[in-house]
Design an enzyme around this catalytic site. Structure first.
Site, PDB file in Angstrom:
ATOM      1  N   ASP A   1       0.792 -27.833  25.968  1.00  0.00           N
ATOM      2  CA  ASP A   1       1.701 -26.701  25.798  1.00  0.00           C
ATOM      3  C   ASP A   1       2.434 -26.430  27.103  1.00  0.00           C
ATOM      4  O   ASP A   1       1.911 -25.785  28.005  1.00  0.00           O
ATOM      5  CB  ASP A   1       0.926 -25.457  25.362  1.00  0.00           C
TER       6      ASP A   1
ATOM      7  N   ASP B   1      -5.099 -26.747  25.142  1.00  0.00           N
ATOM      8  CA  ASP B   1      -4.589 -25.767  24.185  1.00  0.00           C
ATOM      9  C   ASP B   1      -4.848 -26.189  22.737  1.00  0.00           C
ATOM     10  O   ASP B   1      -4.410 -25.525  21.809  1.00  0.00           O
ATOM     11  CB  ASP B   1      -3.087 -25.543  24.409  1.00  0.00           C
TER      12      ASP B   1
ATOM     13  N   GLU C   1       3.649 -20.176  20.623  1.00  0.00           N
ATOM     14  CA  GLU C   1       3.779 -21.222  19.604  1.00  0.00           C
ATOM     15  C   GLU C   1       2.538 -21.394  18.735  1.00  0.00           C
ATOM     16  O   GLU C   1       2.631 -21.852  17.593  1.00  0.00           O
ATOM     17  CB  GLU C   1       4.138 -22.559  20.274  1.00  0.00           C
TER      18      GLU C   1
ATOM     19  N   ASP D   1       6.886 -20.009  23.891  1.00  0.00           N
ATOM     20  CA  ASP D   1       5.522 -20.156  24.412  1.00  0.00           C
ATOM     21  C   ASP D   1       4.511 -19.387  23.568  1.00  0.00           C
ATOM     22  O   ASP D   1       3.311 -19.469  23.818  1.00  0.00           O
ATOM     23  CB  ASP D   1       5.455 -19.694  25.876  1.00  0.00           C
TER      24      ASP D   1
ATOM     25  N   LYS E   1      -5.935 -24.369  15.876  1.00  0.00           N
ATOM     26  CA  LYS E   1      -4.692 -24.656  16.602  1.00  0.00           C
ATOM     27  C   LYS E   1      -4.897 -25.915  17.440  1.00  0.00           C
ATOM     28  O   LYS E   1      -5.794 -25.968  18.281  1.00  0.00           O
ATOM     29  CB  LYS E   1      -4.339 -23.478  17.510  1.00  0.00           C
TER      30      LYS E   1
ATOM     31  N   LYS F   1       6.348 -22.579  31.010  1.00  0.00           N
ATOM     32  CA  LYS F   1       5.314 -21.909  31.791  1.00  0.00           C
ATOM     33  C   LYS F   1       5.520 -22.159  33.285  1.00  0.00           C
ATOM     34  O   LYS F   1       6.172 -23.130  33.676  1.00  0.00           O
ATOM     35  CB  LYS F   1       3.930 -22.447  31.399  1.00  0.00           C
TER      36      LYS F   1
ATOM     37  N   ARG G   1       0.629 -19.318  17.244  1.00  0.00           N
ATOM     38  CA  ARG G   1       0.642 -18.495  16.023  1.00  0.00           C
ATOM     39  C   ARG G   1       1.600 -19.075  14.974  1.00  0.00           C
ATOM     40  O   ARG G   1       1.397 -18.891  13.778  1.00  0.00           O
ATOM     41  CB  ARG G   1       1.008 -17.056  16.383  1.00  0.00           C
TER      42      ARG G   1
END
Length: 470
Positions: free
Chosen positions: A240, A258, A319, A317, A235, A247, A321
């Site tokens: 993010d 991230d 995201e 959020d 990933k 967030k 996956r």
């Protein structure tokens, strides 16, 4: 070697050991300042595991001893540009691990500091062994271990870079520079991903001004080009914000990291190339930025993934996956790998469950899980296998699509793994949730505060074990 040093210092070492009750246990250090006219200081580092402590491989014990030796030298006040580590005969076979530990501990990221607050004082470190044979053996092993250290440092650098410097295109450019190591690098741009049906990944990227990329690295080292590759998927969300499901402001700066899963994959493939690993391996990373804007994905949107399955996006959020979903199905279908291991800083829930001591391991294959846990134990990058099952899987069924990208707070790291499992088909697969281990707020045995490079050593050992069995 101890006896010679003790003689050279007039018995100062043996007296200090006796007076200070130094027992040589793991974690113990003993510093003697100016024990002779020719020595500014001597540090004695214990290597014997404590009774009842978590068992460690001898190699890991020695690696951490090398790290403690370097750290003790740096903090002692006697540090000079030249340092020497004397390895006793009984531990000479682990001299290369001592050097690795010292090198890993020496890492600093000072790129943006006009005057580094903690510069490395020891610019050169020499290891001394009693025989030429032992030194030659250590040098032979050091070549491979140095490749791993370089991979760890690359991963740490990538994770530490700010998001205004490391964004999808610049990350892609850094990966392309690794062609000089002999890696094959292929880049999929937005148009190519649209044609392939990467609707889940592209949905994450649509709120950002930065174009997304999927980058595939290939190391072809097996005797036969026909050998099915080992696939590692990462990933790579370079920042993010959470998107529309934004967030909280507190701690959002940490979201520059991230992309830790992608950074580990890149560091691993560079290590395999440097040490000329006799295996075919591919690394696949999805590079996107998750931002809120007028074009951003909305909660409630439905996207179609590369696999053809549809996803109801209830939380923008969640995201990572979505990015991995397209990468996993594309990798499985295109490269038909022997196995897939994906890495991601995926869920805060895994941090709540395991803290920073273990990364979460989820898998559809028991033998793969056992091999990964063993590799983690040997390298000190520990994994803890988490449960999966049909009851968890049903929790992400959607009323209006094939699935939804969240399923509630209870067991949410498991639900994320169940989501990913829907995209791997029959391929042997493991998911490593490294949210708690990719970045530390305090120094560890082999890393300072900040990016750890978690996963490079673990997966390199896993690949070594695979090489040995094939």
């Amino acid at each position: 070697m101890f006896q010679r040093l003790d003689q050279d210092t007039g018995g100062a070492l043996s007296r200090a050991v006796r007076v200070r009750d130094f027992q040589g246990k793991e974690g113990q250090t003993l510093c003697l300042g100016a024990p002779s006219d020719s020595l500014a200081q001597v540090q004695i580092i214990g290597c014997a595991p404590e009774d009842g402590a978590d068992s460690k491989s001898e190699a890991l014990v020695m690696e951490e001893a090398g790290g403690r030796a370097f750290r003790a030298l740096e903090k002692s006040g006697y540090a000079s540009e030249q340092g020497i580590i004397v390895v006793p005969d009984c531990l000479a076979s682990y001299a290369a691990e001592v050097a690795l530990g010292a090198r890993l501990t020496s890492y600093r990221f000072t790129k943006y500091q006009s005057e580094p607050s903690k510069p490395v004082k020891t610019q050169r470190l020499s290891l001394v062994l009693s025989t030429e044979e032992a030194a030659e053996a250590a040098l032979s092993r050091w070549t491979a271990l140095q490749a791993v250290a370089d991979g760890v440092f690359l991963t740490r650098d990538l994770v530490t870079e700010p998001s205004n410097v490391l964004y999808p295109e610049s990350f892609k450019n850094r990966i392309e520079a690794l062609k000089e190591l002999g890696l094959d690098v292929e880049v999929l741009d937005r148009a190519q991903m649209e044609k392939l049906g990467f609707g889940a990944l592209l949905g994450v990227a649509q709120g950002s001004e930065f174009a997304p990329y999927t980058v595939i690295l290939r190391h072809n080292g097996a005797p036969s080009a026909e050998d099915a590759p080992l696939a590692f998927i990462g990933k790579g969300v370079t920042f993010d914000s959470g998107g529309i499901s934004i967030k909280p402001a507190a701690g959002m700066d940490e979201m520059k990291g991230d992309m830790g899963g992608a950074a580990t994959v890149v560091g691993l493939l560079s290590a395999l190339a440097r040490r000329k690993a006799e295996v075919n391996a591919i690394g696949v990373v999805g590079l996107v930025e998750n931002m809120p804007s007028g074009t951003a994905q909305r909660p409630g949107d439905i996207v179609k993934s590369h696999s053809g399955q549809t996803i109801e996006v209830l939380n923008t959020d969640a995201e990572g996956r979505l990015v991995l979903a397209d990468l996993l199905s594309y990798t499985a279908q295109t490269y038909k790998p022997a196995l897939m291991v994906n890495l991601a800083t995926l869920t805060g829930a895994i941090v709540v469950a395991l803290g920073a001591e273990h990364a979460g391991l989820f898998s559809n294959d028991d033998s793969l899980a056992v091999a990964l846990v063993q590799a983690g134990s040997e390298t000190g990058e520990k994994l803890w296998r988490m449960p999966m099952g049909e009851a968890y899987n049903r929790a992400i069924d959607s009323d209006v699509a094939d699935m939804k990208n969240i399923g509630g707070r209870p067991g949410s790291s498991i639900l994320a793994a169940e989501f990913l499992k829907r995209f791997v088909g029959k391929t042997r697969w493991a998911h490593l949730d490294i949210a708690g281990t990719a970045w530390l707020d305090k120094e560890s045995a082999l890393a300072g505060k900040g990016a750890t490079g978690f996963g490079v050593q673990l997966l390199d050992r896993f690949v070594q074990d695979h090489e040995a069995q094939n």
